[in-house]
Design a protein around this motif. Structure first.
Motif, PDB file in Angstrom:
ATOM      1  N   GLN A  64      35.974  40.805  45.021  1.00 29.23           N
ATOM      2  CA  GLN A  64      35.229  40.030  46.013  1.00 29.23           C
ATOM      3  C   GLN A  64      33.763  40.699  46.354  1.00 29.23           C
ATOM      4  OE1 GLN A  64      35.033  37.658  47.944  1.00 29.23           O
ATOM      5  NE2 GLN A  64      36.855  36.735  48.030  1.00 29.23           N
ATOM      6  N   ASP A  69      29.809  38.432  41.653  1.00 29.47           N
ATOM      7  CA  ASP A  69      29.578  37.140  41.005  1.00 29.47           C
ATOM      8  C   ASP A  69      28.919  37.348  39.632  1.00 29.47           C
ATOM      9  OD1 ASP A  69      28.537  34.552  40.421  1.00 29.47           O
ATOM     10  OD2 ASP A  69      27.904  34.108  42.418  1.00 29.47           O
ATOM     11  N   ARG A  74      35.938  36.209  42.981  1.00 32.07           N
ATOM     12  CA  ARG A  74      35.401  35.459  43.939  1.00 32.07           C
ATOM     13  C   ARG A  74      34.180  35.944  44.497  1.00 32.07           C
ATOM     14  NH1 ARG A  74      38.501  32.344  41.960  1.00 32.07           N
ATOM     15  NH2 ARG A  74      40.035  31.048  42.872  1.00 32.07           N
ATOM     16  N   ASP A  89      40.031  32.351  49.845  1.00 35.35           N
ATOM     17  CA  ASP A  89      39.426  33.338  48.709  1.00 35.35           C
ATOM     18  C   ASP A  89      39.876  34.665  48.679  1.00 35.35           C
ATOM     19  OD1 ASP A  89      38.135  31.119  47.594  1.00 35.35           O
ATOM     20  OD2 ASP A  89      36.101  31.883  48.439  1.00 35.35           O
TER      21      ASP A  89
END
Length: 209
Positions: free
Chosen positions: A7, A13, A55, A72
């Motif tokens: 996360q 990302d 995520r 998430d």
């Protein structure tokens, strides 16, 4: 089956929605440290079953994580949860949309407590937010991110999380004689070498136990 969830913001990302092909799954882990860790772990543990989930969302602050935490994170029921967040809480102040240090720590603690309450057996991994020297990044920005790094260390101890001292690792690498731009092209986002440095540290801290 062990589920490992990553996360965070753009560093986690790392363009995951646009990566894949030629033997790699589409829209999955991305080329950054989560993808590197999936490659390393599945290579070293070929007979074990893992479910890797990324995520991370570019631009996210701690409050953005909190807002999507059920769908998430909690609903995914990870066995290992890895979090890297904090630099955008400072960075978004240029648009007067940041999250001050005191409030960010409060939200981070609440997020961790919520996770422990719902998933009491989860293993937490907290990665220290970082910055590196760059002409576009003012000194005050570095100082504030280091305040955030300090409270992530405190929270890791409070919640029994594995702590990855990323700022310290990068500072040590630069002190050894390399340019900051070797590890981060803008002082905020990691280069491939920086992602590998983080992945190696994560693997050593998490998979060796």
């Amino acid at each position: 089956m062990t589920t490992i969830l990553f996360q965070g913001d753009s560093i986690t990302d790392c363009g995951r929605e646009n990566s894949g092909g030629a033997g790699y799954e589409q829209n999955q882990m991305g080329p950054g440290y989560p993808g590197l860790l999936k490659s390393r772990i599945t290579c070293d543990y070929p007979t074990q079953e893992f479910n890797f989930i990324n995520r991370g969302i570019s631009g996210n602050r701690i409050v953005d994580l909190y807002a999507r935490w059920r769908i998430d994170c909690l609903n995914l029921k990870p066995d290992i949860l890895s979090i890297l967040i904090g630099v955008n809480d400072s960075g978004h102040e240029c648009r007067q949309n940041g999250v001050d240090v005191v409030r960010a720590e409060r939200f981070y603690r609440e997020l961790l407590q919520w996770t422990r309450d719902v998933l009491p057996n989860i293993r937490l991994v907290i990665i220290e937010p970082f910055t590196l020297e760059d002409p576009k990044t003012p000194l005050a920005y570095h100082d504030e991110v280091r305040e955030r790094a300090a409270f992530t260390r405190r929270l890791a101890e409070e919640f029994g999380a594995t702590f990855i001292p990323l700022q310290s690792l990068l500072d040590k690498a630069v002190a050894a004689g390399t340019s900051p731009s070797h590890w981060s092209h803008d002082g905020i986002h990691l280069t491939p070498a920086g992602h590998q440095l983080l992945a190696d540290a994560w693997y050593k801290a998490v998979m060796s136990l």
